[in-house]
Design a protein around this motif. Structure first.
Motif, short mmCIF file in Angstrom:
data_model
loop_
_atom_site.label_atom_id
_atom_site.label_comp_id
_atom_site.label_asym_id
_atom_site.label_seq_id
_atom_site.Cartn_x
_atom_site.Cartn_y
_atom_site.Cartn_z
N GLY A 19 0.84 -1.20 0.00
CA GLY A 19 0.00 0.00 0.00
C GLY A 19 0.87 1.24 0.00
N MET A 20 0.37 2.30 0.63
CA MET A 20 1.07 3.59 0.61
C MET A 20 2.49 3.46 1.16
N ALA A 21 2.63 2.91 2.37
CA ALA A 21 3.96 2.82 2.98
C ALA A 21 4.83 1.81 2.25
N GLY A 22 4.24 0.67 1.87
CA GLY A 22 5.01 -0.36 1.16
C GLY A 22 5.57 0.19 -0.14
N ALA A 41 4.27 -9.39 -0.71
CA ALA A 41 2.97 -10.05 -0.51
C ALA A 41 1.89 -9.01 -0.32
N ASP A 42 0.76 -9.21 -0.97
CA ASP A 42 -0.40 -8.34 -0.80
C ASP A 42 -1.61 -9.08 -1.37
N PRO A 43 -2.77 -9.00 -0.72
CA PRO A 43 -3.95 -9.67 -1.27
C PRO A 43 -4.46 -9.04 -2.56
N HIS A 44 -4.08 -7.78 -2.84
CA HIS A 44 -4.55 -7.13 -4.06
C HIS A 44 -3.64 -7.46 -5.24
N ALA A 45 -4.29 -7.83 -6.36
CA ALA A 45 -3.52 -8.29 -7.52
C ALA A 45 -2.77 -7.15 -8.21
N PRO A 80 -1.80 -3.52 7.50
CA PRO A 80 -2.63 -2.78 8.46
C PRO A 80 -2.27 -3.13 9.91
N HIS A 81 -2.49 -2.16 10.80
CA HIS A 81 -2.01 -2.25 12.18
C HIS A 81 -2.43 -3.54 12.88
N GLN A 82 -3.64 -3.99 12.63
CA GLN A 82 -4.15 -5.17 13.36
C GLN A 82 -3.40 -6.45 13.01
N PHE A 83 -2.59 -6.42 11.93
CA PHE A 83 -1.82 -7.61 11.54
C PHE A 83 -0.35 -7.55 11.98
N HIS A 84 0.06 -6.46 12.61
CA HIS A 84 1.50 -6.31 12.89
C HIS A 84 2.03 -7.43 13.77
N ARG A 85 1.30 -7.78 14.83
CA ARG A 85 1.79 -8.84 15.70
C ARG A 85 1.92 -10.15 14.92
N LEU A 100 9.52 -3.33 11.11
CA LEU A 100 8.08 -3.32 11.35
C LEU A 100 7.59 -1.88 11.41
N GLU A 101 6.60 -1.56 10.60
CA GLU A 101 6.08 -0.19 10.58
C GLU A 101 5.46 0.16 11.94
N LYS A 102 5.39 1.46 12.18
CA LYS A 102 4.67 1.94 13.36
C LYS A 102 3.17 1.81 13.13
N PRO A 103 2.36 1.65 14.15
CA PRO A 103 2.76 1.38 15.53
C PRO A 103 3.25 -0.06 15.60
N GLY A 128 10.03 0.88 12.57
CA GLY A 128 10.16 2.10 11.78
C GLY A 128 9.74 1.81 10.37
N HIS A 129 9.78 2.71 9.55
CA HIS A 129 10.31 4.04 9.73
C HIS A 129 9.35 4.93 10.53
N THR A 130 9.92 5.86 11.32
CA THR A 130 9.16 7.02 11.78
C THR A 130 10.00 8.23 11.41
N ARG A 168 -9.87 6.08 3.66
CA ARG A 168 -9.44 5.22 4.77
C ARG A 168 -10.11 3.86 4.71
N ARG A 169 -9.36 2.81 5.09
CA ARG A 169 -9.99 1.51 5.35
C ARG A 169 -10.85 1.67 6.60
N PRO A 170 -11.97 0.88 6.75
CA PRO A 170 -12.86 1.09 7.90
C PRO A 170 -12.14 1.03 9.25
N SER A 279 -10.63 3.22 -3.30
CA SER A 279 -9.98 4.47 -3.70
C SER A 279 -8.58 4.54 -3.11
N ARG A 280 -8.41 4.05 -1.88
CA ARG A 280 -7.08 4.08 -1.25
C ARG A 280 -6.09 3.25 -2.08
N THR A 281 -6.53 2.05 -2.47
CA THR A 281 -5.64 1.18 -3.25
C THR A 281 -5.31 1.84 -4.59
N1 NAD Z 1 6.40 5.48 8.17
C1 NAD Z 1 5.55 6.20 7.46
O1 NAD Z 1 5.80 7.35 7.11
C2 NAD Z 1 4.24 5.56 7.07
C3 NAD Z 1 3.42 6.13 6.09
C4 NAD Z 1 2.21 5.49 5.79
C5 NAD Z 1 1.84 4.35 6.47
N2 NAD Z 1 2.67 3.83 7.42
C6 NAD Z 1 2.35 2.59 8.12
O2 NAD Z 1 2.40 1.53 7.17
C7 NAD Z 1 1.42 0.54 7.47
C8 NAD Z 1 0.47 0.39 6.30
O3 NAD Z 1 -0.20 1.62 6.12
P1 NAD Z 1 -0.56 2.15 4.67
O4 NAD Z 1 -0.86 3.58 4.84
O5 NAD Z 1 0.45 1.75 3.68
O6 NAD Z 1 -1.91 1.37 4.41
P2 NAD Z 1 -2.56 1.01 3.01
O7 NAD Z 1 -3.98 0.73 3.24
O8 NAD Z 1 -2.22 2.07 2.00
O9 NAD Z 1 -1.80 -0.31 2.58
C9 NAD Z 1 -1.92 -1.51 3.29
C10 NAD Z 1 -1.61 -2.61 2.30
O10 NAD Z 1 -1.60 -3.85 3.02
C11 NAD Z 1 -2.32 -4.81 2.24
N3 NAD Z 1 -2.84 -5.84 3.12
C12 NAD Z 1 -4.01 -5.89 3.80
N4 NAD Z 1 -4.08 -7.04 4.49
C13 NAD Z 1 -2.96 -7.73 4.21
C14 NAD Z 1 -2.47 -9.00 4.61
N5 NAD Z 1 -3.16 -9.78 5.45
N6 NAD Z 1 -1.28 -9.40 4.14
C15 NAD Z 1 -0.56 -8.62 3.30
N7 NAD Z 1 -0.96 -7.40 2.90
C16 NAD Z 1 -2.15 -6.97 3.36
C17 NAD Z 1 -3.42 -4.01 1.56
O11 NAD Z 1 -3.93 -4.68 0.43
C18 NAD Z 1 -2.69 -2.72 1.21
O12 NAD Z 1 -2.07 -2.80 -0.05
C19 NAD Z 1 0.77 1.02 8.75
O13 NAD Z 1 1.46 0.46 9.83
C20 NAD Z 1 0.97 2.52 8.72
O14 NAD Z 1 0.94 3.11 10.01
C21 NAD Z 1 3.85 4.41 7.70
#
Ligand code: NAD
Length: 398
Positions: A19-22, A41-45, A80-85, A100-103, A128-130, A168-170, A279-281
């Motif tokens: 996603g955005m950070a990746g 890895a990402d569920p979106h093609a 997403p945050h709920q998967f970090h652990r 590992l991204e924050k948080p 990080g990154h932060t 935003r995702r819900p 829209s986020r994707t």
């Molecule tokens: N350090 C920074 O500056 C910065 C900036 C943005 C986001 N972040 C962090 O990055 C993380 C992701 O945020 P984002 O903004 O990129 O979110 P996002 O919604 O843009 O991207 C999340 C991605 O994860 C994918 N995803 C969802 N479930 C998944 C799973 N089970 N396995 C693999 N991929 C999965 C989604 O398809 C999506 O492409 C968060 O922890 C966020 O806090 C950090």
């Protein structure tokens, strides 16, 4: 391979979450000579296919396949945050080093599980990154620690953004699932002031607000952090898309690119979006944005540190010192690669190849989360909250 050859070999990197950070980290790693992008890895093609094509690398639909890939030595987790652990523990169990991204996670218990999994398999863990990795924050830290401006008294971190009105995702709008600014945005500020003040927060008194019932999670916050030794830090954040702090930062955006300030534009655009997740994707996922390296330093609003003989401010291209002899700029070489992410990658490489302890390890990440959770607790209970899990920059306990 010789000893030197092994030290110089690029680290095989896997990306969990495109996603955005990746996407930003893919560009940062592609520009870093110490890394080789191997898989994602990402569920979106769509982002998966774009990544595989651009980097001649593998792309999986599930993180469990990514962490089993033998070509992957380290995994950057931006799911997403709920998967970090779950994802961090899984990567460590497969013997992969982890950025590992924050948080770090949603609870202190989750952080402990991640630290334990990393220690058991003896893998490096960096949270990080932060924006504490930004070169201008690191330079501020070096100037403060060098002592030329005398003792540090206080730090001010101040940011106003459109955070709440980007698609935003819900779960990003549900605090119980890691939504809102306390899990997503304020950790940048906490990490930064902890780095500048030495790490050990003693107490937190804060008030966070939910000001839009249609986006029912914390969107603004004012917090006072009291550090061991007497330094105080004030954190102010608003994500309500009214004032934009970048107006006061030379008209430069968070990652260092010139920015056209347009108050309320995100809120107005969101009114025309039917499906925010889609829209986020489409807007932010890998393959949809630009890979250009911004011309200025990254930053997170305004960061000012006050010492006995001068103030320091993270500026557009370095650090400004407002001292007794006037004002002077300490420039930072722009350098190759993407500042901020580059430093996180450097720290991981130094740990893996040369055994150097990273500041932003698992215990540090847990301590930063403890502050974020204390802001929520202080808001709920209307009182100062004492902290128990802080660690210093040198890794020593509080
Ligand atoms: N350090 C920074 O500056 C910065 C900036 C943005 C986001 N972040 C962090 O990055 C993380 C992701 O945020 P984002 O903004 O990129 O979110 P996002 O919604 O843009 O991207 C999340 C991605 O994860 C994918 N995803 C969802 N479930 C998944 C799973 N089970 N396995 C693999 N991929 C999965 C989604 O398809 C999506 O492409 C968060 O922890 C966020 O806090 C950090």
């Amino acid at each position: 391979m010789t000893q030197n050859g092994a030290e110089n070999a690029p680290i095989g990197l896997g990306i969990a979450g495109l996603g955005m950070a990746g996407a930003v980290m893919v560009h940062a790693a592609a520009a870093h000579p110490g890394y080789s992008l191997r898989a994602a890895a990402d569920p979106h093609a769509a982002p998966r296919e774009a990544f595989a094509r651009d980097h001649n690398a593998r792309a999986y639909s599930d993180v469990s396949m990514l962490v089993a890939d033998p070509a992957v030595e380290a995994v950057y987790i931006a799911t997403p945050h709920q998967f970090h652990r779950e994802h961090a523990v899984l990567a460590a169990q497969h013997g992969k080093h982890v950025i590992l991204e924050k948080p770090m996670a949603l609870t202190l218990g989750d952080c402990d599980a991640i630290v334990e999994a990393a220690e058991r398999r003896k893998v490096t863990l960096i949270v990080g990154h932060t924006h504490a990795f930004d070169p201008n924050v690191r330079l501020m830290r070096r100037i403060i620690a060098g002592g030329e401006l005398g003792p540090l008294g206080m730090i001010h971190s101040f940011n106003y953004t459109n955070f709440l009105y980007r698609p935003r995702r819900p779960e990003e709008l549900d605090t119980a699932k890691g939504g809102g600014i306390l899990f997503n945005q304020v950790p940048h500020q906490i990490d930064t002031v902890r780095l500048l003040a030495g790490g050990l927060v003693r107490s937190v008194r804060a008030s966070a607000s939910v000001l839009d019932s249609a986006r029912p999670t914390e969107g603004s916050c004012a917090a006072l952090l009291q550090f061991e030794g007497g330094v105080a830090a004030s954190l102010v954040y608003s994500g309500y898309d009214h004032f934009d702090a970048d107006e006061w930062h030379f008209g430069i955006g968070e990652r260092g690119a010139p920015k056209a300030i347009d108050h309320g534009a995100a809120r107005r655009a969101l009114a025309h979006v039917d499906d925010e997740t889609r829209s986020r994707t489409e807007t932010f996922a890998y393959g949809s944005g630009s890979a250009a390296m911004p011309p200025h330093q990254p930053h997170f609003g305004i960061t000012i540190a006050t010492c006995a003989r001068g103030d320091l401010r993270a500026s557009a291209d370095g650090v400004t010192i407002y001292g007794q002899g006037g004002m002077r700029e300490v420039p930072i070489e722009r350098g190759e690669g993407m500042p901020g992410r580059r430093e996180a990658l450097d720290d991981m490489r130094a740990a893996i190849r040369f055994g150097r302890r990273p500041v932003h390890d698992g215990r540090w990440g847990k301590a930063t989360l403890e502050v974020a959770l204390a802001i929520l607790q202080s808001t709920r209970e209307g009182r100062e909250v004492m902290l128990e899990h802080q660690v210093a920059v040198d890794g020593s306990p509080g």
